[in-house]
Design an enzyme around this catalytic site. Sequence first.
Site, PDB file in Angstrom:
ATOM      1  N   ALA A  43       0.939  -1.240  -0.102  1.00  7.80           N
ATOM      2  CA  ALA A  43      -0.134  -0.138  -0.053  1.00  7.80           C
ATOM      3  C   ALA A  43       0.785   1.228  -0.049  1.00  7.80           C
ATOM      4  O   ALA A  43       1.825   1.162   0.733  1.00  7.80           O
ATOM      5  CB  ALA A  43      -0.947  -0.089   1.320  1.00  7.80           C
ATOM      6  N   VAL A 130      15.763   2.471  15.642  1.00  8.74           N
ATOM      7  CA  VAL A 130      16.739   2.997  16.520  1.00  8.74           C
ATOM      8  C   VAL A 130      18.147   2.706  15.625  1.00  8.74           C
ATOM      9  O   VAL A 130      18.557   1.699  15.278  1.00  8.74           O
ATOM     10  CB  VAL A 130      16.904   2.477  17.875  1.00  8.74           C
ATOM     11  CG1 VAL A 130      18.151   3.257  18.394  1.00  8.74           C
ATOM     12  CG2 VAL A 130      15.652   2.639  18.561  1.00  8.74           C
ATOM     13  N   GLY A 132      19.181   3.123  12.653  1.00  8.03           N
ATOM     14  CA  GLY A 132      19.029   2.636  11.114  1.00  8.03           C
ATOM     15  C   GLY A 132      19.642   1.180  11.116  1.00  8.03           C
ATOM     16  O   GLY A 132      18.828   0.159  11.525  1.00  8.03           O
ATOM     17  N   ILE A 134      22.082  -0.207  12.474  1.00 11.52           N
ATOM     18  CA  ILE A 134      22.745  -1.022  13.544  1.00 11.52           C
ATOM     19  C   ILE A 134      21.783  -1.850  14.218  1.00 11.52           C
ATOM     20  O   ILE A 134      20.980  -1.359  14.838  1.00 11.52           O
ATOM     21  CB  ILE A 134      23.419   0.154  14.335  1.00 11.52           C
ATOM     22  CG1 ILE A 134      24.157   0.962  13.619  1.00 11.52           C
ATOM     23  CG2 ILE A 134      24.520  -0.699  15.417  1.00 11.52           C
ATOM     24  CD1 ILE A 134      24.758   2.421  14.642  1.00 11.52           C
ATOM     25  N   GLY A 185      17.237  11.300   1.535  1.00 11.05           N
ATOM     26  CA  GLY A 185      16.237  10.441   2.078  1.00 11.05           C
ATOM     27  C   GLY A 185      16.538  10.267   3.701  1.00 11.05           C
ATOM     28  O   GLY A 185      15.759   9.317   4.300  1.00 11.05           O
ATOM     29  N   GLU A 188      13.494  13.316   8.599  1.00 15.06           N
ATOM     30  CA  GLU A 188      12.014  12.868   8.786  1.00 15.06           C
ATOM     31  C   GLU A 188      11.099  13.796   7.700  1.00 15.06           C
ATOM     32  O   GLU A 188      11.493  14.803   7.292  1.00 15.06           O
ATOM     33  CB  GLU A 188      11.774  13.301  10.192  1.00 15.06           C
ATOM     34  CG  GLU A 188      12.573  12.244  11.120  1.00 15.06           C
ATOM     35  CD  GLU A 188      12.341  10.855  11.054  1.00 15.06           C
ATOM     36  OE1 GLU A 188      11.086  10.282  11.127  1.00 15.06           O
ATOM     37  OE2 GLU A 188      13.322  10.019  10.638  1.00 15.06           O
ATOM     38  N   ASP A 199      13.542  13.482  17.321  1.00 17.40           N
ATOM     39  CA  ASP A 199      13.751  12.138  16.553  1.00 17.40           C
ATOM     40  C   ASP A 199      14.882  11.486  17.651  1.00 17.40           C
ATOM     41  O   ASP A 199      14.802  10.274  18.193  1.00 17.40           O
ATOM     42  CB  ASP A 199      14.657  12.115  15.297  1.00 17.40           C
ATOM     43  CG  ASP A 199      14.736  10.930  14.754  1.00 17.40           C
ATOM     44  OD1 ASP A 199      13.796   9.977  14.207  1.00 17.40           O
ATOM     45  OD2 ASP A 199      15.989  10.364  14.537  1.00 17.40           O
ATOM     46  N   LYS A 203      14.332   7.956  20.010  1.00 16.06           N
ATOM     47  CA  LYS A 203      15.268   6.734  19.875  1.00 16.06           C
ATOM     48  C   LYS A 203      15.730   6.389  21.425  1.00 16.06           C
ATOM     49  O   LYS A 203      15.844   5.234  21.809  1.00 16.06           O
ATOM     50  CB  LYS A 203      16.394   6.854  18.693  1.00 16.06           C
ATOM     51  CG  LYS A 203      15.611   6.809  17.334  1.00 16.06           C
ATOM     52  CD  LYS A 203      16.824   7.675  16.538  1.00 16.06           C
ATOM     53  CE  LYS A 203      16.391   7.566  14.994  1.00 16.06           C
ATOM     54  NZ  LYS A 203      17.243   8.294  14.376  1.00 16.06           N
ATOM     55  N   GLY A 300      18.868   6.196   5.882  1.00 17.65           N
ATOM     56  CA  GLY A 300      19.264   5.786   4.448  1.00 17.65           C
ATOM     57  C   GLY A 300      18.230   4.474   4.027  1.00 17.65           C
ATOM     58  O   GLY A 300      17.955   3.625   4.935  1.00 17.65           O
TER      59      GLY A 300
HETATM   60  N1  LIG Z   1      14.604   7.534   6.114  1.00 17.24           N
HETATM   61  C1  LIG Z   1      15.304   6.747   6.885  1.00 17.24           C
HETATM   62  O1  LIG Z   1      16.598   7.029   6.825  1.00 17.24           O
HETATM   63  C2  LIG Z   1      14.828   6.254   8.262  1.00 17.24           C
HETATM   64  C3  LIG Z   1      13.607   6.108   8.227  1.00 17.24           C
HETATM   65  N2  LIG Z   1      12.731   5.722   9.409  1.00 17.24           N
HETATM   66  C4  LIG Z   1      11.430   5.500   9.599  1.00 17.24           C
HETATM   67  O2  LIG Z   1      10.870   5.087   8.539  1.00 17.24           O
HETATM   68  C5  LIG Z   1       9.496   5.370   8.262  1.00 17.24           C
HETATM   69  C6  LIG Z   1       9.295   5.754   6.798  1.00 17.24           C
HETATM   70  O3  LIG Z   1      10.299   6.711   6.564  1.00 17.24           O
HETATM   71  P1  LIG Z   1      10.644   7.051   5.129  1.00 17.24           P
HETATM   72  O4  LIG Z   1      10.683   5.909   4.204  1.00 17.24           O
HETATM   73  O5  LIG Z   1      11.848   7.757   5.102  1.00 17.24           O
HETATM   74  O6  LIG Z   1       9.426   7.929   4.589  1.00 17.24           O
HETATM   75  P2  LIG Z   1       9.111   8.490   3.064  1.00 17.24           P
HETATM   76  O7  LIG Z   1       8.070   9.613   3.214  1.00 17.24           O
HETATM   77  O8  LIG Z   1      10.143   8.125   2.141  1.00 17.24           O
HETATM   78  O9  LIG Z   1       8.028   7.081   2.690  1.00 17.24           O
HETATM   79  C7  LIG Z   1       6.619   7.134   3.372  1.00 17.24           C
HETATM   80  C8  LIG Z   1       5.719   6.272   2.510  1.00 17.24           C
HETATM   81  O10 LIG Z   1       4.521   6.144   2.848  1.00 17.24           O
HETATM   82  C9  LIG Z   1       3.537   6.512   2.005  1.00 17.24           C
HETATM   83  N3  LIG Z   1       2.285   6.694   2.720  1.00 17.24           N
HETATM   84  C10 LIG Z   1       2.130   7.803   3.743  1.00 17.24           C
HETATM   85  N4  LIG Z   1       0.979   7.969   3.975  1.00 17.24           N
HETATM   86  C11 LIG Z   1       0.222   6.889   3.310  1.00 17.24           C
HETATM   87  C12 LIG Z   1      -1.211   6.675   3.457  1.00 17.24           C
HETATM   88  N5  LIG Z   1      -2.156   7.424   4.008  1.00 17.24           N
HETATM   89  N6  LIG Z   1      -1.528   5.612   2.390  1.00 17.24           N
HETATM   90  C13 LIG Z   1      -0.600   5.079   1.739  1.00 17.24           C
HETATM   91  N7  LIG Z   1       0.825   5.268   1.765  1.00 17.24           N
HETATM   92  C14 LIG Z   1       1.099   6.339   2.684  1.00 17.24           C
HETATM   93  C15 LIG Z   1       4.178   7.405   1.117  1.00 17.24           C
HETATM   94  O11 LIG Z   1       3.575   7.275  -0.179  1.00 17.24           O
HETATM   95  C16 LIG Z   1       5.292   6.832   1.000  1.00 17.24           C
HETATM   96  O12 LIG Z   1       5.722   5.946   0.302  1.00 17.24           O
HETATM   97  C17 LIG Z   1       9.225   6.658   9.095  1.00 17.24           C
HETATM   98  O13 LIG Z   1       8.632   6.161  10.407  1.00 17.24           O
HETATM   99  C18 LIG Z   1      10.605   7.022   9.669  1.00 17.24           C
HETATM  100  O14 LIG Z   1      11.044   7.775  10.763  1.00 17.24           O
HETATM  101  C19 LIG Z   1      13.671   4.995  10.188  1.00 17.24           C
HETATM  102  C20 LIG Z   1      14.920   4.769   9.951  1.00 17.24           C
HETATM  103  C21 LIG Z   1      15.626   5.429   8.980  1.00 17.24           C
HETATM  104  N1  LIG Z   2      15.798  10.915  10.114  1.00 15.12           N
HETATM  105  C1  LIG Z   2      16.589  10.021  10.759  1.00 15.12           C
HETATM  106  C2  LIG Z   2      16.110   8.715  10.191  1.00 15.12           C
HETATM  107  C3  LIG Z   2      16.497   7.533  10.952  1.00 15.12           C
HETATM  108  O1  LIG Z   2      16.232   7.272  11.889  1.00 15.12           O
HETATM  109  C4  LIG Z   2      17.795  10.282  11.039  1.00 15.12           C
HETATM  110  O2  LIG Z   2      18.370  11.121  10.203  1.00 15.12           O
HETATM  111  O3  LIG Z   2      18.674   9.568  11.752  1.00 15.12           O
END
Ligand SMILES: NC(=O)C1=CN([C@@H]2O[C@H](COP(=O)(O)OP(=O)(O)OC[C@H]3O[C@@H](n4cnc5c(N)ncnc54)[C@H](O)[C@@H]3O)[C@@H](O)[C@H]2O)C=CC1
Ligand SMILES: N[C@@H](CC=O)C(=O)O
Length: 434
Positions: A43, A130, A132, A134, A185, A188, A199, A203, A300
Amino acid sequence: MKPVKVGICGLGTVGGGTFNVLKRNAEEIARRAGRGIEVAQIATRQPNPKCDTTGTPVTDDVFDVINNPEIDIVVELIGGYTLARELVLRAIDNGKHVVTANKALIAVHGNELFAKAREKGVIVAFEASVAGGIPVIKAIREGLAGNRINWVAGIINGTGNFILTEMREKGRAFADVLKEAQALGYAEADPTFDVEGIDAAHKLTILASIAFGIPLQFDKAYTEGIGQLTTADVNYAEALGYRIKHLGVARRTEAGIELRVHPTLIPADRLIANVNGVMNAVMVNGDAVGSTLYYGAGAGMEPTASAVVADLVDVARALTTDPHNRVPHLAFQPDSLSDHPILPIAACESAYYLRIQAKDHPGVLAQVATILSERGINIESIMQKEVEEHDGLVPVILVTHRVVEQRIDDAIAALEALDDVADKVVRIRVEQLN
Ligand SMILES: NC(=O)C1=CN([C@@H]2O[C@H](COP(=O)(O)OP(=O)(O)OC[C@H]3O[C@@H](n4cnc5c(N)ncnc54)[C@H](O)[C@@H]3O)[C@@H](O)[C@H]2O)C=CC1
Ligand SMILES: N[C@@H](CC=O)C(=O)O
């Protein structure tokens, strides 16, 4: 054995990475899990996903995945608190296991989600939430299970560390580096979470629960971001032999638990002081093992996917285990979680870097020394710079020994009241991390 069926909600940075890793390493993952792990449905509302989903059903309604009877594990990667909470609760209600990278969700609603998951006999796994890639949750929860954990300290926000590194090494502007972190990417959806330390506090809340066996208490964490840091302080810190890092510190003390996130001076020769760019590092000190250090990419696409997929393998392996004999969500049996108080920041202890903008008058240093000594604050080192041409002020920079924060608050108030002190005193905490 039949493959485990997974539904991915959210195909952005982490979702796209997870899909790609599951596909690319399918054979290796199946050998590790004892059965295949197959994406049965996705989804997303992502217009241009960074993965080829040909052959996998895609919907824009996350509840299609939650209600799909074929799916065993829901992977929540949409982020945020509200919809994410609702979909995870519904998934648990439908008897599905959940894997999430959402630290905000776990830190704020984790106690509720884990209670519900236990009631339904399902797992909520959150390694990616927490640091990424690790595997630090697994390290504390399982690898260090024989220890009484004394403290945890870490660089746990990749975006913040990336910004500080680029500013220090290349003299780049804050806003410019933040933009790059967003494009890569790392940041947040709301980047103030990264910059203001929210953030990292999410964590740290999770790490503290797993380390000390306490319920998640995000609302009690002390949080300071990197927005106020100046190049001058970064340079003075270097001259004193320190690096400034944005650190999360959780420490067990006689009085309670310190839970604090703030910029911190660390001796420049410590490994953790040399963790740069998007890399994260977490130190964990246990009574048996001493200090340990875990290092790797903190954000990432594929580093985070690595942790999500590890959780999927764990859940696949656990599917045949009696729910009561699984590793508990917060490492301790739920009925043994203690309610140790979280200390207010004024009761926390650390050493301090102070920068005092003094007028160039005789006797200023003596006044500073008197104010500190009257409050039982010992000076470890002191440095007086030359008069600054633009304002005629003399920066006096000093590092104190460890002391309870309340005394530093009092000293700063007294210093700022002096006629010879022209500006707010800059205070940055200092940790030796031995
Ligand atoms: N980006 C990073 O390096 C890291 C992110 N996270 C966590 O992972 C999670 C996702 O982060 P990202 O991938 O960076 O975010 P992102 O913004 O790149 O991706 C979010 C996705 O969710 C989808 N989405 C949002 N609302 C929606 C809805 N109502 N219905 C269907 N799809 C929906 C969007 O279309 C998108 O594909 C977050 O909780 C973030 O804190 C955790 C560790 C690292
Ligand atoms: N925005 C967060 C993503 C991973 O948790 C960060 O930069 O550490």
